[in-house]
Scaffold this motif. Sequence first.
Motif, PDB file in Angstrom:
ATOM      1  N   GLU A   1       1.009  -0.877  -0.107  1.00  0.00           N
ATOM      2  CA  GLU A   1      -0.282   0.224   0.024  1.00  0.00           C
ATOM      3  C   GLU A   1       0.615   1.467   0.306  1.00  0.00           C
ATOM      4  N   LEU A   2       2.066   1.273   1.020  1.00  0.00           N
ATOM      5  CA  LEU A   2       2.951   1.919   0.462  1.00  0.00           C
ATOM      6  C   LEU A   2       2.783   3.122  -0.051  1.00  0.00           C
ATOM      7  N   GLU A   3       3.733   1.195  -0.765  1.00  0.00           N
ATOM      8  CA  GLU A   3       4.448   1.557  -2.640  1.00  0.00           C
ATOM      9  C   GLU A   3       3.024   2.192  -3.296  1.00  0.00           C
ATOM     10  N   GLN A   4       1.745   1.752  -3.582  1.00  0.00           N
ATOM     11  CA  GLN A   4       1.047   1.950  -4.600  1.00  0.00           C
ATOM     12  C   GLN A   4       0.755   3.761  -3.910  1.00  0.00           C
ATOM     13  N   SER A   5       0.384   3.804  -3.219  1.00  0.00           N
ATOM     14  CA  SER A   5       0.402   5.590  -2.460  1.00  0.00           C
ATOM     15  C   SER A   5       1.268   6.404  -2.948  1.00  0.00           C
ATOM     16  N   ALA A   6       2.751   5.745  -2.367  1.00  0.00           N
ATOM     17  CA  ALA A   6       4.372   6.785  -3.156  1.00  0.00           C
ATOM     18  C   ALA A   6       3.772   6.707  -4.906  1.00  0.00           C
ATOM     19  N   ILE A   7       3.126   5.971  -5.820  1.00  0.00           N
ATOM     20  CA  ILE A   7       3.638   5.814  -6.579  1.00  0.00           C
ATOM     21  C   ILE A   7       1.887   6.991  -7.188  1.00  0.00           C
ATOM     22  N   ASP A   8       1.163   7.079  -6.692  1.00  0.00           N
ATOM     23  CA  ASP A   8      -0.101   7.730  -6.465  1.00  0.00           C
ATOM     24  C   ASP A   8       0.600   9.342  -6.630  1.00  0.00           C
ATOM     25  N   ALA A   9       0.839   9.130  -5.593  1.00  0.00           N
ATOM     26  CA  ALA A   9       2.213  11.041  -5.267  1.00  0.00           C
ATOM     27  C   ALA A   9       2.673  10.807  -6.466  1.00  0.00           C
ATOM     28  N   SER A  10       2.911  10.749  -7.102  1.00  0.00           N
ATOM     29  CA  SER A  10       4.700  10.960  -8.103  1.00  0.00           C
ATOM     30  C   SER A  10       5.722  11.153  -7.196  1.00  0.00           C
ATOM     31  N   ASP A  11       5.403  10.243  -6.314  1.00  0.00           N
ATOM     32  CA  ASP A  11       7.447  10.654  -5.368  1.00  0.00           C
ATOM     33  C   ASP A  11       7.937   8.976  -6.242  1.00  0.00           C
ATOM     34  N   TYR A  12       8.643   9.626  -7.033  1.00  0.00           N
ATOM     35  CA  TYR A  12       9.288   7.979  -7.286  1.00  0.00           C
ATOM     36  C   TYR A  12      10.725   8.127  -7.193  1.00  0.00           C
ATOM     37  N   ARG A  13      11.139   8.635  -6.229  1.00  0.00           N
ATOM     38  CA  ARG A  13      12.615   8.730  -5.500  1.00  0.00           C
ATOM     39  C   ARG A  13      11.785   7.793  -4.155  1.00  0.00           C
TER      40      ARG A  13
END
Lengths: 234, 234
Positions: A114-126
């Motif tokens: 879920e963390l992965e997904q939310s980071a992706i959703d937030a466009s926080d690629y790093r």
Amino acid sequence: MGRKDANQRTDHVLAAIRDAIIARRLRPGQRLRELELAELFGVSRTIIRAVLQQLATAGLVRIEANKGASVDLPSHDEIAGLFQARAIIEMGIVARLCSTTHPDLIQRLRAHIELEQSAIDASDYRQAIALLGEFHILLAQAAENESVNAFYRSLVLRTSLIVSAIEAPADSTCRTEEHSELLDLIEKGNVQAASMCVWNHLQEIQTSLRVAAEKGEQDYHPLQHLFLRESLAK
Amino acid sequence: MGRKDANQRTDHVLAAIRDAIIARRLRPGQRLRELELAELFGVSRTIIRAVLQQLATAGLVRIEANKGASVDLPSHDEIAGLFQARAIIEMGIVARLCSTTHPDLIQRLRAHIELEQSAIDASDYRQAIALLGEFHILLAQAAENESVNAFYRSLVLRTSLIVSAIEAPADSTCRTEEHSELLDLIEKGNVQAASMCVWNHLQEIQTSLRVAAEKGEQDYHPLQHLFLRESLAK
DNA sequence: GCAACAAAAAATGTATACAAGATGAAATCG
DNA sequence: CGATTTCATCTTGTATACATTTTTTGTTGC
């Protein structure tokens, strides 16, 4: 001088050089001259030699007899071997996890996804890339075996060096759906499918990396004569 | 003095001490004093220290800060961990072998099993034990991956030290039927069953070893003050 | 006797000194 | 001018010297 803080200097220097390699302030191929490092850290060559030897056994540094040490620059074949090794280890771990149920573990890994997904959703690629890589570390930890863990971590370390070395684009890293799929298969206890999932997953990463590497190979020119002092400053 | 035969002395000393540990001329717990070893081999402490450090990273020697080195004496938990690690690696390898066909490989392993059987039939137990252990090495080599291979070999080395250390009886080693069964399962591509076979196989070895160890623990008394000179003479 | 402390011996940690291979520039020969 | 040899320099490999810690030994007091 066998002091109270025995090996502390060694450990400090070891960490500093290792961190510099990990952070790519020291690039593959960079020569590591003993006297230079010794003066930089204010210790004797004795300590530097011990550190270099340890880094060499960890696979981060290459030592040639009478020629000295340099940051390791693995060949394409060696890189392929490292990814294959990761896949083999993960398949073993997955097989283990399939045979017994670990509800809490699965839950923790799902939370991570879920963390992965939310980071992706937030466009926080790093952040996303870091989390996607961390998933594999967590998976390895699930085996709860110190030897396997240490070995796997060293493999990940070396492969991620390569990933960053070729400035891989985002699409050559893990995909979060595959991580999710793997968890489903583990939960079902389907060793066969879970193994294949792992194998394909790492195979994909590797091939997309190879493509990225070949593409970027033209504009690769090893910055010779980097200043160690700057590279090692944290 | 950076000589033509660079590191040759180091390698020679390393091999000598490692062989002595493997051959159990040096028992677990035996202290390895630097000066003593240096004089014995006619080299300086510098070389001895490098050797001891390498042996420590290989897991054969334990080094404590300001206290020195001694032949490693793993705890029961560590032993269990080593066997578990072996199982995990082998499961990964087996999963890999199941997904693609390797007729020549299977044939070679079957030939090896025949050797095992004939050694058993001839009551040549020494040879049989060696062959039964070698089966696992061959299996690991089948993965054709240098990293995995090296790691697995180091695990086997350390576990076989334990086996010989507790003077395990013959029935605590592998059984040739299980090896044969495993090959059948690999040939069928049954990852699930093959994994379980590997896991159970190594689990069996481990538990029978634990029994043997506990039985033999009474009459275990570490021969203190062994003479290094005799222990290291080949 | 034995526990506690003190001094001496031994062992490890680190620095330095020196020997020998590797490297590169100047010199030599074609 | 280019190839090759020679020599100066740099770098690594090993030994040794010295500092500090640990261990042993010896002694004192009870």
